[in-house]
Design an enzyme around this catalytic site. Structure first.
Site, PDB file in Angstrom:
ATOM      1  N   ASP A   1       0.847  -1.196   0.000  1.00 40.35           N
ATOM      2  CA  ASP A   1       0.000   0.000   0.000  1.00 40.35           C
ATOM      3  C   ASP A   1       0.879   1.241   0.000  1.00 40.35           C
ATOM      4  O   ASP A   1       1.689   1.430   0.910  1.00 40.35           O
ATOM      5  CB  ASP A   1      -0.905  -0.031   1.238  1.00 40.35           C
ATOM      6  CG  ASP A   1      -1.690   1.250   1.442  1.00 40.35           C
ATOM      7  OD1 ASP A   1      -1.906   1.964   0.450  1.00 40.35           O
ATOM      8  OD2 ASP A   1      -2.072   1.533   2.599  1.00 40.35           O
TER       9      ASP A   1
ATOM     10  N   ASP B   1      -4.041   3.900   2.903  1.00 42.05           N
ATOM     11  CA  ASP B   1      -5.469   3.655   3.126  1.00 42.05           C
ATOM     12  C   ASP B   1      -5.762   2.228   3.550  1.00 42.05           C
ATOM     13  O   ASP B   1      -6.920   1.842   3.730  1.00 42.05           O
ATOM     14  CB  ASP B   1      -6.287   4.026   1.888  1.00 42.05           C
ATOM     15  CG  ASP B   1      -6.018   3.111   0.686  1.00 42.05           C
ATOM     16  OD1 ASP B   1      -5.107   2.260   0.771  1.00 42.05           O
ATOM     17  OD2 ASP B   1      -6.705   3.270  -0.338  1.00 42.05           O
TER      18      ASP B   1
ATOM     19  N   ASP C   1      -2.023  -1.240  -3.708  1.00 42.37           N
ATOM     20  CA  ASP C   1      -2.305  -0.465  -4.919  1.00 42.37           C
ATOM     21  C   ASP C   1      -1.148  -0.580  -5.907  1.00 42.37           C
ATOM     22  O   ASP C   1      -0.118  -1.227  -5.631  1.00 42.37           O
ATOM     23  CB  ASP C   1      -2.573   1.002  -4.573  1.00 42.37           C
ATOM     24  CG  ASP C   1      -1.523   1.603  -3.647  1.00 42.37           C
ATOM     25  OD1 ASP C   1      -0.325   1.351  -3.862  1.00 42.37           O
ATOM     26  OD2 ASP C   1      -1.908   2.314  -2.694  1.00 42.37           O
TER      27      ASP C   1
ATOM     28  N   ASP D   1      -5.379 -10.355 -15.348  1.00 40.65           N
ATOM     29  CA  ASP D   1      -6.507 -11.255 -15.135  1.00 40.65           C
ATOM     30  C   ASP D   1      -7.639 -10.858 -16.062  1.00 40.65           C
ATOM     31  O   ASP D   1      -7.935  -9.666 -16.217  1.00 40.65           O
ATOM     32  CB  ASP D   1      -6.982 -11.172 -13.684  1.00 40.65           C
ATOM     33  CG  ASP D   1      -7.160 -12.542 -13.053  1.00 40.65           C
ATOM     34  OD1 ASP D   1      -7.888 -13.353 -13.656  1.00 40.65           O
ATOM     35  OD2 ASP D   1      -6.588 -12.798 -11.986  1.00 40.65           O
TER      36      ASP D   1
ATOM     37  N   ASP E   1     -10.066 -16.180 -16.087  1.00 41.67           N
ATOM     38  CA  ASP E   1     -10.816 -16.692 -14.952  1.00 41.67           C
ATOM     39  C   ASP E   1     -11.948 -17.604 -15.418  1.00 41.67           C
ATOM     40  O   ASP E   1     -12.713 -17.246 -16.325  1.00 41.67           O
ATOM     41  CB  ASP E   1     -11.380 -15.497 -14.177  1.00 41.67           C
ATOM     42  CG  ASP E   1     -12.029 -15.881 -12.875  1.00 41.67           C
ATOM     43  OD1 ASP E   1     -11.312 -16.310 -11.959  1.00 41.67           O
ATOM     44  OD2 ASP E   1     -13.261 -15.740 -12.776  1.00 41.67           O
TER      45      ASP E   1
ATOM     46  N   GLU F   1      -7.963 -20.681 -16.521  1.00 38.26           N
ATOM     47  CA  GLU F   1      -8.387 -21.319 -15.271  1.00 38.26           C
ATOM     48  C   GLU F   1      -9.648 -22.122 -15.569  1.00 38.26           C
ATOM     49  O   GLU F   1     -10.629 -21.573 -16.083  1.00 38.26           O
ATOM     50  CB  GLU F   1      -8.674 -20.273 -14.198  1.00 38.26           C
ATOM     51  CG  GLU F   1      -9.027 -20.919 -12.858  1.00 38.26           C
ATOM     52  CD  GLU F   1      -9.864 -20.027 -11.947  1.00 38.26           C
ATOM     53  OE1 GLU F   1      -9.749 -20.187 -10.724  1.00 38.26           O
ATOM     54  OE2 GLU F   1     -10.652 -19.208 -12.461  1.00 38.26           O
TER      55      GLU F   1
ATOM     56  N   HIS G   1      -4.662 -17.065  -5.114  1.00 38.57           N
ATOM     57  CA  HIS G   1      -5.564 -16.262  -4.294  1.00 38.57           C
ATOM     58  C   HIS G   1      -6.779 -17.047  -3.805  1.00 38.57           C
ATOM     59  O   HIS G   1      -7.500 -16.559  -2.931  1.00 38.57           O
ATOM     60  CB  HIS G   1      -6.026 -15.038  -5.092  1.00 38.57           C
ATOM     61  CG  HIS G   1      -6.799 -15.397  -6.315  1.00 38.57           C
ATOM     62  ND1 HIS G   1      -6.205 -15.953  -7.435  1.00 38.57           N
ATOM     63  CD2 HIS G   1      -8.118 -15.312  -6.600  1.00 38.57           C
ATOM     64  CE1 HIS G   1      -7.130 -16.188  -8.346  1.00 38.57           C
ATOM     65  NE2 HIS G   1      -8.298 -15.805  -7.881  1.00 38.57           N
ATOM     66  N   ASP G   2      -7.007 -18.231  -4.343  1.00 43.04           N
ATOM     67  CA  ASP G   2      -8.156 -19.057  -3.955  1.00 43.04           C
ATOM     68  C   ASP G   2      -7.766 -20.238  -3.071  1.00 43.04           C
ATOM     69  O   ASP G   2      -8.647 -21.013  -2.670  1.00 43.04           O
ATOM     70  CB  ASP G   2      -8.866 -19.607  -5.197  1.00 43.04           C
ATOM     71  CG  ASP G   2      -9.658 -18.553  -5.938  1.00 43.04           C
ATOM     72  OD1 ASP G   2     -10.085 -17.570  -5.304  1.00 43.04           O
ATOM     73  OD2 ASP G   2      -9.841 -18.702  -7.161  1.00 43.04           O
TER      74      ASP G   2
END
Length: 573
Positions: free
Chosen positions: A29, A33, A37, A106, A215, A274, A346-347
């Site tokens: 970051d 915040d 990013d 992605d 995806d 994927e 990430h899954d």
């Protein structure tokens, strides 16, 4: 040029590459915040350069209501403001290319957000010019009151629990969503949808993107009649997967995409599909270069081997099952197609907590063992952020700590079904996607150097000992082992081009295989337990004098035994 060097040079660049996945929300970051990013990624690129990776894959950074953390896209041609701007993206892409790496985006085109302009126009009513861009259908009043789940157009269940249909009061019809109700499925039967997607992809490639990770791309073709599925699980919903997994026109759609978007590009781009529930037979078709569909697939078979009734019903991994699965995919794509190699993304939960030992004694050794096994297979390896540090699952104290829409949906459904809340929470701790999404652990400072603000998801408390600064300073760290593995792939042609032979297929403790290319053979031997294990005498004798190429427990070799979680690579020729 030595014999065969031209052959290797003619191979696609991605066969010898290593890909690093960034989950932007949790990587770094730059503005305080609490959300990662593009500026944070830019500031940390040298971490990836030091590791030696070739490709950076960004999880979605497009505008999104963030119902599914960006996999619900509301505008395909812009950047979500919490991540930055298109100008920030251009600076990041240029910096990645200046460092000799490539950038993969992605691509989420099975569905859009319900806030996308396409869907908003589609939702205006049956006469909308974009009505047929999505799967709208009337209810079945003979099955219940229209507006309720029972009267939905069919009985399909959503991946995120509940019905796959959402009723729209304004138009008095239902729309299909295989995931969240805010993720409306696009109707790929409509050629206008496909043309719009192709144009968007060309727009990003023209901007400098080097490829796409697509995806759930094998779900884009649905059987047009949308038949009911066989009752599944608790019987509330049917299994619609026979009618949308690798559906009737999916190969046609992907071949068309290749022709319209990729075929005429002077520089070959990377396309990764994927594909949930994809079979090996379909994967051979998807990745056959002569067919022009995608370069490789992400399949899920090996990360489902420890599932019981569902992914949150945890079962122990049987090593023989893992070898059978990975070995079959190695053999099945040996002559046609190509493998993607991954433990984490990430899954998925953190692999050192899942298949290794994340305690202080063996965390580093089991993490490096797992890395060695994966990277020595035939295929393109993928590293998920923090994997190279040996990051672990997080200690979620209660369901109030959970953020993931999939996990929360499962929890609500399981509690309604009368399951024990403590046991359900144990399943979320072990398999929940939030494990992969805790912030990247850069140093020992507050919030692990991820942010100066309050992180959107709490940092794992073990960042005091597991962090990038400590890993870079320790030559025996997980990070430096990954760096050596990547260097081995770049420098040893057998790792990229060699054939694959599984050994000790029935052994529940040792994972062993060879890779052979021309006059060179590599043996990978790994102990998947916390105990010393003897190597079968014939294998130990055959390789007793072969030099060590890479190991994770010092340089000394006992030719007859492997120490707990030890892995080694030896070379002949």
């Amino acid at each position: 040029m030595a014999s065969g060097d031209g052959e290797r040079a003619a191979e696609p660049w991605w066969k010898s590459a290593v890909v690093y996945q960034i989950y932007p929300r949790s990587f770094a970051d730059s503005d305080g915040d609490g959300i990662g990013d593009l500026g944070g990624i830019l500031a940390r690129l040298d971490h990836l350069v030091g590791l030696g990776v070739d490709v950076v894959w960004l999880s979605p950074v497009y505008p999104s209501p963030q119902d599914d953390n960006g996999y619900d896209i509301s505008d395909y041609r812009d950047i979500e403001p919490m991540f930055g701007t298109l100008a920030d993206f251009d600076r990041l892409a240029a910096a990645i290319h200046e460092r000799g790496m490539r950038l993969v985006m992605d691509l989420v085109v099975n569905h859009t957000s319900d806030e996308h302009a396409w869907f908003r126009e589609s939702r205006e009513g049956p006469d909308s010019v974009k009505r047929d861009w999505y799967w709208w259908r009337p209810g079945r009043p003979e099955r219940g009151a229209v507006g309720e789940e029972s009267a939905a157009p069919n009985n399909w269940g959503s991946f995120f629990s509940g019905s796959a249909w959402q009723y729209d009061d304004a138009s008095e019809e239902y729309y299909l969503h295989l995931f969240s109700p805010k993720q409306a499925d696009l109707n790929w039967e409509n050629p206008e949808v496909r043309r719009a997607i192709h144009a968007m992809m060309r727009w990003w490639l023209d901007r400098g993107v080097d490829g796409f990770r697509m995806d759930v791309i094998n779900l884009i073709s649905k059987h047009p009649d949308l038949p009911d599925g066989e009752p599944a699980g608790d019987g509330l919903y049917g299994d619609g997967s026979p009618y949308y997994v690798s559906g009737p026109r999916v190969h046609e759609y992907l071949a068309e995409m290749h022709r319209e978007v990729f075929a005429d590009r002077p520089e070959r781009v990377l396309t990764v599909g994927e594909m949930p529930e994809v079979t090996l037979e379909h994967a051979r078709l998807f990745t056959d270069p002569a067919r022009g569909e995608v370069d490789m697939v992400f399949q899920f078979e090996h990360v489902g081997l420890d599932f019981g009734r569902h992914k949150f019903d945890v079962r122990p991994l049987r090593l023989t099952a893992l070898k059978e699965s990975l070995g079959r995919w190695q053999t099945g794509l040996a002559e046609v197609g190509w493998n993607s190699l991954y433990w984490n993304n990430h899954d998925q939960p953190r692999v050192v907590s899942r298949f290794g030992d994340d305690g202080p004694r063996y965390r580093v050794r089991s993490a490096t063992m797992l890395a060695t096994v994966l990277h020595l297979h035939r295929g393109t390896p993928y590293i998920y952020q923090g994997e190279e540090l040996g990051m672990t699952n997080a200690p979620f104290a209660s369901v109030e700590d959970v953020r993931d829409i999939e996990a929360l949906g499962h929890y609500r459904q399981a509690i309604r079904a009368g399951e024990d809340p403590a046991r359900v929470l144990d399943g979320l701790r072990a398999r929940g996607r939030d494990n992969a999404r805790t912030p990247m652990q850069w140093d020992t400072s507050e919030h692990a150097g991820f942010t100066t603000g309050t992180p959107w998801l709490p940092v794992n408390p073990n960042h005091a000992t597991i962090n990038a600064a400590a890993a870079l300073a320790d030559p025996e760290s997980v990070y430096h082992h990954y760096r050596r593995l990547i260097a081995l792939r770049h420098g040893e042609p057998t790792v990229v081009h060699g054939d694959f032979t599984m050994l000790l297929a029935d052994d529940e403790r040792l994972y062993a295989f060879t890779r052979h290319y021309r006059d060179t053979t590599l043996l990978t031997l790994a102990n998947f337990t916390g105990e010393q294990v003897r190597i079968p005498a014939d294998l130990a004798t055959e390789w007793a004098t072969a030099p060590l190429v890479l190991g994770n427990v010092g340089t000394a070799i006992d030719p007859m035994t492997l120490r707990p979680w030890e892995a080694r690579v030896q070379r002949k020729g």
